[in-house]
Design a protein around this motif. Structure first.
Motif, mmCIF file in Angstrom:
data_model
loop_
_atom_site.group_PDB
_atom_site.id
_atom_site.type_symbol
_atom_site.label_atom_id
_atom_site.label_comp_id
_atom_site.label_asym_id
_atom_site.label_seq_id
_atom_site.Cartn_x
_atom_site.Cartn_y
_atom_site.Cartn_z
ATOM 1 N N CYS A 10 0.872 -1.282 -0.041
ATOM 2 C CA CYS A 10 -0.220 -0.050 0.059
ATOM 3 C C CYS A 10 0.666 1.446 0.091
ATOM 4 C CB CYS A 10 -0.689 -0.163 1.024
ATOM 5 S SG CYS A 10 -0.162 0.349 2.648
ATOM 6 N N VAL A 11 2.009 1.227 0.318
ATOM 7 C CA VAL A 11 2.991 2.388 0.517
ATOM 8 C C VAL A 11 4.230 2.237 -0.425
ATOM 9 C CG1 VAL A 11 2.095 3.052 2.545
ATOM 10 C CG2 VAL A 11 4.088 1.458 2.610
ATOM 11 N N SER A 12 4.279 0.984 -1.278
ATOM 12 C CA SER A 12 5.425 0.857 -2.152
ATOM 13 C C SER A 12 5.120 1.129 -3.369
ATOM 14 C CB SER A 12 6.007 -0.439 -1.893
ATOM 15 O OG SER A 12 6.381 -0.626 -0.301
ATOM 16 N N ALA A 13 6.116 1.630 -4.366
ATOM 17 C CA ALA A 13 5.623 1.859 -5.833
ATOM 18 C C ALA A 13 6.875 1.106 -6.624
ATOM 19 C CB ALA A 13 5.553 3.386 -5.989
ATOM 20 N N ALA A 14 6.633 0.755 -7.673
ATOM 21 C CA ALA A 14 7.828 0.271 -8.671
ATOM 22 C C ALA A 14 8.961 1.076 -8.791
ATOM 23 C CB ALA A 14 7.312 -0.066 -9.851
ATOM 24 N N ALA A 15 10.166 0.822 -8.563
ATOM 25 C CA ALA A 15 11.241 1.478 -8.843
ATOM 26 C C ALA A 15 12.230 0.882 -9.813
ATOM 27 C CB ALA A 15 12.217 1.674 -7.481
ATOM 28 N N GLY A 16 11.158 0.085 -10.827
ATOM 29 C CA GLY A 16 12.142 -0.731 -11.964
ATOM 30 C C GLY A 16 11.069 -2.025 -11.895
ATOM 31 N N THR A 17 11.629 -2.949 -12.485
ATOM 32 C CA THR A 17 10.938 -4.169 -12.686
ATOM 33 C C THR A 17 10.870 -4.914 -11.399
ATOM 34 O OG1 THR A 17 11.830 -4.523 -14.914
ATOM 35 C CG2 THR A 17 11.060 -6.503 -13.853
ATOM 36 N N CYS A 18 9.765 -5.317 -11.002
ATOM 37 C CA CYS A 18 9.219 -6.197 -9.693
ATOM 38 C C CYS A 18 8.562 -7.477 -9.849
ATOM 39 C CB CYS A 18 8.858 -5.377 -8.793
ATOM 40 S SG CYS A 18 9.008 -3.591 -8.503
ATOM 41 N N ASP A 19 9.016 -8.320 -9.183
ATOM 42 C CA ASP A 19 8.324 -9.635 -9.287
ATOM 43 C C ASP A 19 8.001 -9.836 -7.726
ATOM 44 O OD1 ASP A 19 7.844 -12.326 -9.403
ATOM 45 O OD2 ASP A 19 9.516 -13.118 -10.299
ATOM 46 N N ILE A 20 6.687 -9.661 -7.579
ATOM 47 C CA ILE A 20 5.892 -10.063 -6.448
ATOM 48 C C ILE A 20 5.386 -11.507 -6.302
ATOM 49 C CG2 ILE A 20 4.131 -8.944 -4.932
ATOM 50 C CD1 ILE A 20 6.040 -6.956 -5.466
#
Length: 363
Positions: A351-361
């Motif tokens: 809820c408080v994290s945004a992508a700072a590049g490619t992300c794998d969740i």
């Protein structure tokens, strides 16, 4: 006439009564939660370790001596262990090579950590950690180990902190069973982790040590190995160090048709370069979405149709926490960047994290 037979009440042990009473008075927590405070290393608890000593090795490296929990299953020389440490309220996981021999009489284990520039966890462990600190542990793993029986001739080719798994092998007696050559690169003699111990082994004739001080002699090229260790391609070789070194070493052994005698160790094959926004992949859901650097991953995932866990809108904090398997995210409150590669075990609040590049969740 009907006869009613009453069964005697089942016997309840004193222990069970005490546990039931404890559960009553400690609700909503369980007795195990309080046991974690007084006996965190007990059998059956989540595996932890208590740091009992922090010993400086160089200006930017230190050895952490740890008493592991009772469920620790031991390790083989050359293996690594993942440590979970809380840094600024966030639990971070990193892998470090074991530098202690197996089966110490006192039951202690050790890892040696080299602080890297901008390394949040490594700098915390080397410069801020104090004896008494509890860390989370995984069981030891990894196949960067010697076979049994050991080869007659061994070459250890290392640079920087790559010497740490090799030190674990030497402390376990690798040089007593084989003809061992150690070729190690460090900026200066003072920057050589375990330098004094390795030099002492060399003076005793237990190993042959070749030091390369890169500040004055430059980076060691693979084409120089023939002059330093003429039979290097004939030796079983264990190599650990920076990615560039390992790439060159693998190509050298492959071109000489000796790749089967090379055993490299790579901790971080992936380099994460943070940016603004990127593609977010929800691995298990099979969904991907392009997100800008200002949209919370929670919102981006919901917009893509992912079933995102969340209690944020009902005032329940941390219901949206998910593992970041790989990539980089930015905390929208502070601007802080968090990165992860497979195995780090990093958890993020979507809820408080945004992508700072490619992300794998991991969802």
């Amino acid at each position: 006439m009907t006869t009613t037979v009453r069964r005697p009440p089942a016997k309840v042990s004193v222990r069970d009564r005490l546990l039931r009473f404890a559960e009553t008075v400690t609700t909503p927590l369980l007795p195990e939660d309080y046991l974690d405070l007084v006996a965190p290393l007990r059998s059956g608890a989540a595996l932890r370790g208590r740091i009992v000593a922090v010993t400086p090795e160089t200006r930017d490296a230190a050895t952490l001596t740890i008493r592991p929990g009772r469920d620790w299953r031991g390790h083989r020389p050359g293996q690594y262990v993942r440590l979970g440490v809380d840094v600024d309220g966030v639990r971070q996981w990193r892998a470090y090579s074991m530098t202690s021999p197996p089966g110490r009489r006192d039951g202690l284990i050790s890892v040696t950590v080299k602080a890297i520039p901008d390394g949040k966890v490594s700098n915390h462990l080397v410069r801020r950690t104090r004896p008494g600190t509890l860390v989370q542990l995984d069981q030891a793993q990894g196949d960067f180990v010697l076979p049994d029986p050991a080869p007659e001739r061994i070459l250890f080719l290392t640079a920087g902190s790559g010497v740490t798994p090799v030190m674990g092998m030497l402390r376990a007696g690798a040089h007593a069973r084989s003809d061992v050559v150690v070729v190690h690169s460090a900026p200066t003699p003072a920057d050589m982790v375990f330098g004094a111990e390795l030099r002492e082994l060399a003076e005793q004739g237990a190993i042959r040590l070749v030091e390369r001080h890169t500040d004055t002699a430059g980076v060691l090229g693979v084409d120089e190995l023939a002059g330093l260790v003429p039979d290097h391609l004939e030796r079983q070789t264990w190599a650990c160090g920076p990615i560039g070194m390992l790439d060159a070493v693998e190509e050298h052994w492959r071109s000489a048709d000796a790749a089967d005698r090379l055993h490299p160790e790579r901790f971080r094959p992936t380099v994460i370069s943070p940016g603004a926004g990127g593609t977010v992949t929800f691995a298990r859901s099979g969904l991907s979405v392009r997100a800008d650097g200002a949209t919370p991953i929670l919102d981006a995932g919901e917009a893509a149709g992912a079933l995102m866990p969340s209690g944020c809108r009902m005032g329940i904090c941390y219901g949206c926490v998910l593992p970041l398997r790989q990539g980089a995210v930015r905390d929208l409150r502070t601007g802080e960047i968090t990165t992860a590669v497979p195995g780090d075990g990093v958890l993020i609040q979507t809820c408080v994290s945004a992508a700072a590049g490619t992300c794998d969740i991991d969802l």
